[in-house]
Design a protein around this motif. Sequence first.
Motif, PDB file in Angstrom:
ATOM      1  N   ALA A 102       0.810  -1.224   0.000  1.00 22.29           N
ATOM      2  CA  ALA A 102       0.000   0.000   0.000  1.00 22.29           C
ATOM      3  C   ALA A 102       0.843   1.274   0.000  1.00 22.29           C
ATOM      4  O   ALA A 102       0.310   2.359  -0.192  1.00 22.29           O
ATOM      5  CB  ALA A 102      -0.936  -0.007   1.215  1.00 22.29           C
ATOM      6  N   GLY A 103       2.151   1.153   0.262  1.00 27.47           N
ATOM      7  CA  GLY A 103       3.038   2.316   0.178  1.00 27.47           C
ATOM      8  C   GLY A 103       3.404   2.950   1.501  1.00 27.47           C
ATOM      9  O   GLY A 103       3.847   4.104   1.545  1.00 27.47           O
ATOM     10  N   ASN A 104       3.258   2.204   2.590  1.00 22.09           N
ATOM     11  CA  ASN A 104       3.529   2.762   3.922  1.00 22.09           C
ATOM     12  C   ASN A 104       4.865   2.304   4.499  1.00 22.09           C
ATOM     13  O   ASN A 104       5.334   1.205   4.198  1.00 22.09           O
ATOM     14  CB  ASN A 104       2.434   2.312   4.897  1.00 22.09           C
ATOM     15  CG  ASN A 104       1.055   2.650   4.400  1.00 22.09           C
ATOM     16  OD1 ASN A 104       0.818   3.772   3.936  1.00 22.09           O
ATOM     17  ND2 ASN A 104       0.151   1.691   4.456  1.00 22.09           N
ATOM     18  N   ALA A 105       5.415   3.135   5.377  1.00 21.87           N
ATOM     19  CA  ALA A 105       6.534   2.690   6.212  1.00 21.87           C
ATOM     20  C   ALA A 105       5.940   2.088   7.491  1.00 21.87           C
ATOM     21  O   ALA A 105       4.795   2.368   7.852  1.00 21.87           O
ATOM     22  CB  ALA A 105       7.436   3.865   6.549  1.00 21.87           C
ATOM     23  N   ASN A 106       6.723   1.254   8.162  1.00 22.00           N
ATOM     24  CA  ASN A 106       6.198   0.509   9.313  1.00 22.00           C
ATOM     25  C   ASN A 106       7.127   0.611  10.516  1.00 22.00           C
ATOM     26  O   ASN A 106       8.345   0.586  10.362  1.00 22.00           O
ATOM     27  CB  ASN A 106       6.058  -0.965   8.929  1.00 22.00           C
ATOM     28  CG  ASN A 106       5.187  -1.101   7.701  1.00 22.00           C
ATOM     29  OD1 ASN A 106       3.975  -1.075   7.802  1.00 22.00           O
ATOM     30  ND2 ASN A 106       5.820  -1.166   6.532  1.00 22.00           N
ATOM     31  N   VAL A 107       6.512   0.719  11.684  1.00 15.80           N
ATOM     32  CA  VAL A 107       7.280   0.692  12.932  1.00 15.80           C
ATOM     33  C   VAL A 107       6.804  -0.520  13.715  1.00 15.80           C
ATOM     34  O   VAL A 107       5.633  -0.601  14.084  1.00 15.80           O
ATOM     35  CB  VAL A 107       7.019   1.964  13.764  1.00 15.80           C
ATOM     36  CG1 VAL A 107       7.688   1.852  15.124  1.00 15.80           C
ATOM     37  CG2 VAL A 107       7.544   3.185  13.028  1.00 15.80           C
ATOM     38  N   TRP A 108       7.702  -1.449  13.958  1.00 19.47           N
ATOM     39  CA  TRP A 108       7.337  -2.711  14.627  1.00 19.47           C
ATOM     40  C   TRP A 108       7.811  -2.689  16.066  1.00 19.47           C
ATOM     41  O   TRP A 108       8.994  -2.509  16.318  1.00 19.47           O
ATOM     42  CB  TRP A 108       7.989  -3.874  13.874  1.00 19.47           C
ATOM     43  CG  TRP A 108       7.698  -5.248  14.426  1.00 19.47           C
ATOM     44  CD1 TRP A 108       6.756  -5.594  15.340  1.00 19.47           C
ATOM     45  CD2 TRP A 108       8.372  -6.458  14.065  1.00 19.47           C
ATOM     46  NE1 TRP A 108       6.781  -6.962  15.565  1.00 19.47           N
ATOM     47  CE2 TRP A 108       7.775  -7.505  14.795  1.00 19.47           C
ATOM     48  CE3 TRP A 108       9.429  -6.760  13.191  1.00 19.47           C
ATOM     49  CZ2 TRP A 108       8.188  -8.834  14.691  1.00 19.47           C
ATOM     50  CZ3 TRP A 108       9.840  -8.081  13.073  1.00 19.47           C
ATOM     51  CH2 TRP A 108       9.225  -9.108  13.821  1.00 19.47           C
ATOM     52  N   LYS A 109       6.883  -2.874  16.991  1.00 16.87           N
ATOM     53  CA  LYS A 109       7.259  -3.117  18.375  1.00 16.87           C
ATOM     54  C   LYS A 109       6.825  -4.540  18.736  1.00 16.87           C
ATOM     55  O   LYS A 109       5.648  -4.813  18.948  1.00 16.87           O
ATOM     56  CB  LYS A 109       6.593  -2.126  19.335  1.00 16.87           C
ATOM     57  CG  LYS A 109       7.318  -2.152  20.684  1.00 16.87           C
ATOM     58  CD  LYS A 109       6.443  -1.904  21.877  1.00 16.87           C
ATOM     59  CE  LYS A 109       5.681  -3.067  22.369  1.00 16.87           C
ATOM     60  NZ  LYS A 109       6.441  -4.199  22.928  1.00 16.87           N
ATOM     61  N   PRO A 110       7.796  -5.440  18.789  1.00 16.74           N
ATOM     62  CA  PRO A 110       7.454  -6.832  19.086  1.00 16.74           C
ATOM     63  C   PRO A 110       7.271  -7.045  20.590  1.00 16.74           C
ATOM     64  O   PRO A 110       7.496  -6.136  21.391  1.00 16.74           O
ATOM     65  CB  PRO A 110       8.686  -7.591  18.594  1.00 16.74           C
ATOM     66  CG  PRO A 110       9.807  -6.621  18.754  1.00 16.74           C
ATOM     67  CD  PRO A 110       9.231  -5.243  18.559  1.00 16.74           C
ATOM     68  N   SER A 111       6.876  -8.241  20.960  1.00 17.74           N
ATOM     69  CA  SER A 111       6.785  -8.591  22.381  1.00 17.74           C
ATOM     70  C   SER A 111       8.183  -8.494  23.003  1.00 17.74           C
ATOM     71  O   SER A 111       9.168  -8.922  22.391  1.00 17.74           O
ATOM     72  CB  SER A 111       6.256 -10.020  22.516  1.00 17.74           C
ATOM     73  OG  SER A 111       6.455 -10.467  23.834  1.00 17.74           O
ATOM     74  N   PRO A 112       8.283  -7.968  24.220  1.00 21.04           N
ATOM     75  CA  PRO A 112       9.618  -7.850  24.836  1.00 21.04           C
ATOM     76  C   PRO A 112      10.278  -9.200  25.100  1.00 21.04           C
ATOM     77  O   PRO A 112      11.480  -9.265  25.316  1.00 21.04           O
ATOM     78  CB  PRO A 112       9.340  -7.122  26.161  1.00 21.04           C
ATOM     79  CG  PRO A 112       7.870  -7.145  26.362  1.00 21.04           C
ATOM     80  CD  PRO A 112       7.215  -7.389  25.042  1.00 21.04           C
TER      81      PRO A 112
END
Length: 515
Positions: free
Chosen positions: A180-190
Motif C-alpha cells: 500500500a506504500g507505507n513505512a512501518n514501525v514494529w514493536k514486538p513482544s519484549p
Amino acid sequence: LSTRASAILSSLDIPVGAELPGVYDGQWSGSGEVLESVCPATGEVLARVRSATPDELHEALGKSKEAYLHLRTVPAPKRGELLRQIREALSAKRDVLGALVTLEMGKIKTEGIGEVQEFVDICDYAVGLSRMMNGRVVASERPGHTILEVPNPIGVVGVLTAFNFPVAVYGWNFALSVAAGNANVWKPSPSTPLCSIAVTKIIAGVLEKNGLPGAVSTLITGGKNVGEAIVESRDIPLVSFTGSEAVGRVVGKAVQSRFGKSILELGGNNASIIMPDADMQLAVPAVFFGAIGTAGQRCTSTRRLYLHRAIAPKFLDALQKLYATINVGDPLVDGTLLGPLHTRAAVGIYSDAVQRLRQSGAEILTGGKTYDHAALSQGNFVQPTISIPKTADPADKIWSTETFAPILNVGLFDELEQAIEWNNAVPQGLSSSLWTRDIRNLGKWIGPEGSDAGIVNVNVGTSGAEIGAAFGGNKSTGWGRESGGDAWKQYVRWSACTVNFSDAAPLAQGVDFST
Ligand code: NAD
C-alpha cells in the motif's frame, strides 16, 4: 550459550554472547532498558537486547516518516517487486528462522517453520495485490462529471505484536502495508526480541540492495513504555495491535482519542461443537491439535468443547487416548508435539486456572499438573488438561475468560441451538468450529442464527487459518481483520474525487444557487 542456540543465531547473522542493539531505522542502535530473551524449554538466556531510549525512539519515528515520504512515490508494482525479493530472502532462511521461533517462543519445530511460511505466503499475496489495489469509478448524477474512489498510502503504520506469533503477525501487516506504500514501525513482544531482530535483518538487507531507506521497516524493541509512545504518536495514523483484550482495550481507546485508526486482534475463546453425525476419525484429532497445538497458546486454540450428549463418552474416550500418546519435550526435536509454555508466569496462570476448576467442582479427566521428571524441570512444561466444569453457564469465569494454556473445558448439549447459544455467549468472537455431515446444521451455523465469530469453520478445527481469507474476530476480539480478503483496504487512505470535465458547474441534488 549452548551449541545449538549458537548455531541458530549465527546462521541468522546474530552475534552470539554480545548485548544486541534492539532498534533499527536504517542504522542499528539501542541504549535503553535491557530485554532478556529466555528459552522457554531450557531456561537458558539466549541474548540480552538493548531497547530504545526515548530519544532513540523519537529519532526512529522521524526516520520512519521520511521513509514513508519516499516509499509513497514508488509505484505499487515496484513495491510488489520489493516484496517478491523479501519473500525470496525469507524463504531462503525459512527453516533456521523457524528454528529460532522454536528456540525463543517455544512452539514445536514444524509450527515454527509454518509461521515463517505464513510470512512467505502473505508476501506472495501482496506481490499480486500490488497490481490489484483498485479504486472505483462511480456514476455521477451530473453531466460531464465522474467520481473516483482512490486509495493512497496512509503514512507510518505502527505494528504491535504478541509473543505467540513472533514472526507471522508482523508479516501479515508488513506485506499489505508495504504494498500500500507505507513505512512501518514494529514493536514486538519484549520476550521475543531475537525473532524480530532476525526478520528485520533479512528485510533490511533487501531494502539496502534496492537503495530504499531501512526505516521502511523500523524496529523498536521495548516494553509497555515503548508501546505507549507508539500508540500515542500523532505521526502514526494507523496502529495495528495484536495482544490481550486487557491491553487492546487501552490501546483502542488511546488511538481513538487522537482520532487515529486501529486494527485490533485480541484474545480468543474458541469453541468446537461436535454433532452426533460428525466424522469422529476427523473430529477427534482436530480437537486434539486445536487444544494442544502451540501448547494452547494460539489465539485460535480450542478452549471449549461442546459435545452432543449421545456421542460424548465415545468422543472423550478417543480424545483421552490421544492425549495419553502426546510426545512432550524439547520442541526442537522432531516428533515432539507438546512444547513448553512461553514464560514461568504462564505456568502460574495455568496452575491458578486448574485450581479454580478444582475448587468449583470440575472433573479433571486428564492433566492438571506440571511435569515433574528431570528432563523437563528447566522448562515451562505443563500437562494438557481436559476438564468437565460443574456448570455449563457461559457467564461463569471458567468459560468466559481466555486462559492462554492447554486447558480444554467440556460441556454437553442436547440440541444444536443450545450449543450455538453457548458458543456465542462469551465476550470473545475469534474462531469457532462445527463438526457435522448434515447440511441443515451447516446452513444454520454459517447463517444469521449461527456462530457470531470472525472465523466460522465446518469440519475444520478452530486453529490453522490460511492467509487468503481475512483473519480476525468480533466482539472483544476487536473486530480487526488482517491478511487476506479486503484487509488491505485498511492500510490506505481513501479519497472520493469528483472530477468535472464539462463546461458547466452544476450542484448535486439539483440545488440552485444562481444569483
Ligand atoms: P499482551 O497484550 O501482553 O502484549 C501485546 C503487545 O502489547 C506486546 O508487544 C506488549 O509489549 C505491548 N504492550 C503492553 N502494554 C502496552 C500498552 N499499555 N500500550 C501499548 N502496548 C503495550 O499480549 P501477549 O501476552 O504478548 O499475547 C497473547 C495475547 O495475544 C492473547 O490474548 C492472544 O489471544 C492474543 N493474540 C491475538 C491474535 C489475534 O489475531 N486475534 C493473535 C495472536 C495473539
